[in-house]
Scaffold this motif. Structure first.
Motif, short mmCIF file in Angstrom:
data_model
loop_
_atom_site.label_atom_id
_atom_site.label_comp_id
_atom_site.label_asym_id
_atom_site.label_seq_id
_atom_site.Cartn_x
_atom_site.Cartn_y
_atom_site.Cartn_z
N UNK A 69 -12.18 5.31 -6.48
CA UNK A 69 -12.96 4.70 -7.56
C UNK A 69 -12.37 3.35 -7.94
N UNK A 70 -13.17 2.54 -8.62
CA UNK A 70 -12.68 1.25 -9.09
C UNK A 70 -11.53 1.43 -10.10
N UNK A 71 -11.67 2.42 -10.98
CA UNK A 71 -10.63 2.67 -11.99
C UNK A 71 -9.33 3.12 -11.33
N UNK A 72 -9.44 3.93 -10.30
CA UNK A 72 -8.24 4.39 -9.59
C UNK A 72 -7.54 3.24 -8.90
N UNK A 73 -8.33 2.37 -8.21
CA UNK A 73 -7.72 1.22 -7.54
C UNK A 73 -7.10 0.25 -8.55
N UNK A 74 -7.73 0.10 -9.72
CA UNK A 74 -7.17 -0.79 -10.75
C UNK A 74 -5.83 -0.25 -11.26
N UNK A 75 -5.73 1.07 -11.36
CA UNK A 75 -4.45 1.66 -11.82
C UNK A 75 -3.35 1.47 -10.79
N UNK A 76 -3.70 1.41 -9.51
CA UNK A 76 -2.70 1.27 -8.46
C UNK A 76 -2.23 -0.18 -8.29
N UNK A 77 -3.02 -1.14 -8.74
CA UNK A 77 -2.62 -2.56 -8.64
C UNK A 77 -1.68 -2.86 -9.80
N UNK A 78 -0.39 -2.71 -9.55
CA UNK A 78 0.56 -2.74 -10.66
C UNK A 78 1.93 -3.22 -10.23
N UNK A 79 2.74 -3.58 -11.23
CA UNK A 79 4.17 -3.83 -11.04
C UNK A 79 4.91 -2.99 -12.09
N UNK A 80 5.91 -2.26 -11.65
CA UNK A 80 6.72 -1.44 -12.55
C UNK A 80 8.08 -2.10 -12.71
N UNK A 81 8.51 -2.26 -13.95
CA UNK A 81 9.82 -2.84 -14.23
C UNK A 81 10.71 -1.73 -14.76
N UNK A 131 0.86 -1.20 0.00
CA UNK A 131 0.00 0.00 0.00
C UNK A 131 0.90 1.25 0.00
N UNK A 132 1.26 1.63 -1.18
CA UNK A 132 2.23 2.74 -1.27
C UNK A 132 2.19 3.36 -2.66
N UNK A 133 2.56 4.62 -2.70
CA UNK A 133 2.92 5.28 -3.96
C UNK A 133 1.83 5.17 -5.02
N UNK A 134 0.65 5.59 -4.67
CA UNK A 134 -0.48 5.46 -5.59
C UNK A 134 -0.33 6.44 -6.77
N UNK A 135 -0.76 5.96 -7.94
CA UNK A 135 -0.75 6.83 -9.13
C UNK A 135 -2.13 7.44 -9.37
N UNK A 136 -3.15 6.86 -8.75
CA UNK A 136 -4.52 7.37 -8.87
C UNK A 136 -5.18 7.32 -7.48
N UNK A 137 -6.30 8.00 -7.36
CA UNK A 137 -7.05 7.97 -6.11
C UNK A 137 -7.71 6.60 -5.95
N UNK A 138 -7.78 6.12 -4.71
CA UNK A 138 -8.42 4.84 -4.42
C UNK A 138 -9.93 4.98 -4.17
#
Length: 199
Positions: free
Chosen positions: A177-189, A168-175
């Protein structure tokens, strides 16, 4: 007879006039060559053989050259890294509460295969949304990072890879909304230098 007499009188006067013409005299005489000498700590142009004779301290001048000033490197100032090809991180999104990728994740990971070079290291940072406890999300983020790691290793990527489970860190969108939470569920390489991954 008169013509010869007149010619004999006129010819000496013409020759005398040519001899007294200063402009014609200058063209005939050879031009003087200037010389360059070191006089009073400065370069001077003198008449030929009029410059002072060189001494052991005299600097000989052959061809004027531009002075090149080399600025010494500042040991306290770090050298700027040379960036040859800036590459953005590759992002893979995941399903809610799972370590299963969604969307065009395979194409995203294949981008890494195409762009990675032998001198690169990879850094995988995995994140979650804000639903659930911190302990649960840390474990879920670890699973998402390990999925990406396993996929890259299975495809033959042999570069050093480091994994960071951020949870639970470093969000790119607000949590909110569903779209915001979907954007935050990620892996960055990230593509990083080998020295940076060992810090």
């Amino acid at each position: 007879m008169n013509r010869k007499f007149a010619l004999a009188c006129v010819l000496p006067m013409v020759l005398a006039g040519c001899a007294s013409n200063p402009a014609l005299h200058e063209e005939i005489t050879a031009p003087q060559k200037p010389s360059v000498g070191w006089v009073k700590q400065d370069w001077r142009i003198c008449e030929e053989d009029a410059c002072p004779k060189p001494t052991p301290k005299t600097v000989e001048l052959s061809v004027p050259q531009m002075a090149v000033v080399v600025k010494p490197a500042d040991p306290d100032k770090p050298s700027e890294p040379q960036v040859t090809n800036k590459r953005e991180p590759v992002v893979v999104h995941f399903a809610f509460a799972k370590a299963i990728p969604v969307g065009d994740w395979k194409h995203a990971l294949e981008t890494i295969e195409r762009q990675v070079t032998p001198s690169d290291s990879l850094l995988i940072k995995a994140y979650t949304d804000d639903v659930g406890s911190a302990q649960y999300n840390d474990r879920l983020a670890r699973q998402r990072a390990e999925f990406v790691l396993s996929w890259l290793k299975a495809r033959g990527v042999k570069n050093p890879i480091e994994v960071e489970a951020r949870g639970k860190c470093c969000y790119v969108e607000s949590n909110d909304t569903d779209a915001g939470r979907a954007a935050n569920r990620r892996a960055e390489i990230h593509f990083v230098n080998t020295k940076e991954i060992n810090r």
